[in-house]
Scaffold this motif. Structure first.
Motif, mmCIF file in Angstrom:
data_model
loop_
_atom_site.group_PDB
_atom_site.id
_atom_site.type_symbol
_atom_site.label_atom_id
_atom_site.label_comp_id
_atom_site.label_asym_id
_atom_site.label_seq_id
_atom_site.Cartn_x
_atom_site.Cartn_y
_atom_site.Cartn_z
ATOM 1 N N CYS A 123 1.967 -3.213 -1.653
ATOM 2 C CA CYS A 123 0.639 -2.785 -1.216
ATOM 3 C C CYS A 123 0.496 -2.843 0.297
ATOM 4 C CB CYS A 123 -0.439 -3.652 -1.855
ATOM 5 S SG CYS A 123 -0.564 -3.404 -3.637
ATOM 6 N N ALA A 124 1.297 -3.654 0.939
ATOM 7 C CA ALA A 124 1.174 -3.841 2.383
ATOM 8 C C ALA A 124 1.810 -2.703 3.178
ATOM 9 C CB ALA A 124 1.789 -5.171 2.790
ATOM 10 N N LYS A 125 2.619 -1.868 2.537
ATOM 11 C CA LYS A 125 3.220 -0.739 3.250
ATOM 12 C C LYS A 125 2.095 0.165 3.732
ATOM 13 C CE LYS A 125 7.630 -0.649 0.916
ATOM 14 N NZ LYS A 125 8.507 0.064 0.027
ATOM 15 N N LYS A 126 2.075 0.405 5.013
ATOM 16 C CA LYS A 126 0.979 1.163 5.585
ATOM 17 C C LYS A 126 1.437 2.578 5.918
ATOM 18 C CE LYS A 126 -2.849 0.304 8.605
ATOM 19 N NZ LYS A 126 -3.376 -0.458 9.699
ATOM 20 N N ASP A 127 0.628 3.528 5.523
ATOM 21 C CA ASP A 127 0.900 4.922 5.823
ATOM 22 C C ASP A 127 0.663 5.139 7.316
ATOM 23 O OD1 ASP A 127 1.137 7.666 5.863
ATOM 24 O OD2 ASP A 127 -0.290 8.013 4.251
ATOM 25 N N PRO A 128 1.620 5.711 8.035
ATOM 26 C CA PRO A 128 1.415 5.918 9.469
ATOM 27 C C PRO A 128 0.334 6.956 9.784
ATOM 28 C CG PRO A 128 3.502 6.869 8.776
ATOM 29 C CD PRO A 128 2.940 6.140 7.598
ATOM 30 N N LEU A 129 0.042 7.837 8.826
ATOM 31 C CA LEU A 129 -1.030 8.826 9.005
ATOM 32 C C LEU A 129 -2.308 8.291 8.368
ATOM 33 C CD1 LEU A 129 0.704 12.234 8.222
ATOM 34 C CD2 LEU A 129 -0.249 11.523 10.397
ATOM 35 N N GLN A 130 -3.352 8.160 9.158
ATOM 36 C CA GLN A 130 -4.631 7.644 8.672
ATOM 37 C C GLN A 130 -5.729 8.681 8.886
ATOM 38 O OE1 GLN A 130 -4.988 4.483 7.208
ATOM 39 N NE2 GLN A 130 -2.768 4.538 7.310
#
Length: 111
Positions: A31-38
């Motif tokens: 869950c902590a993997k963050k999408d670089p596009l926000q």
């Protein structure tokens, strides 16, 4: 006369606890993997707009509905975010982030 039956568990309790802890850690890291596009929405004078950022740096800031003949903001925040998600997906697929009138109709954007 009393008989004591000693049952051996298939997995000792400590193994179950360790397994549960490991699963919890794996879920947390997944869950902590963050999408670089926000994507984000913002309020304009006449409605809503959206922005798309890559690693915190704004790439696109759209305060009006693209493609239509009028200079008009999105009527709702939901409409702005629908288009933002579409553009984000196009960027992820490495295709032109251009929005067409057909895209707006398919997303049921009010304009």
């Amino acid at each position: 006369m009393m008989m004591i039956i000693n049952k051996k568990q298939f997995f000792p309790t400590s193994v179950w606890k360790n397994l549960a802890f490991l699963i919890l850690i794996l879920q947390f890291t997944a869950c902590a993997k963050k999408d670089p596009l926000q994507t984000a929405s913002f309020k304009t004078n006449s409605g809503w707009g959206y922005s798309i950022a890559y690693k915190g740096k704004i790439l696109i800031k759209q305060s009006i509905i693209p493609v239509i003949n009028e200079t008009k903001s999105f009527a709702t925040e939901e409409d702005a975010l629908k288009v933002a998600v579409l553009v984000k997906e196009k960027l992820k697929q490495k295709i032109s982030p251009t929005v067409t009138e057909k895209d707006l109709i398919l997303l049921k954007i009010k304009f």
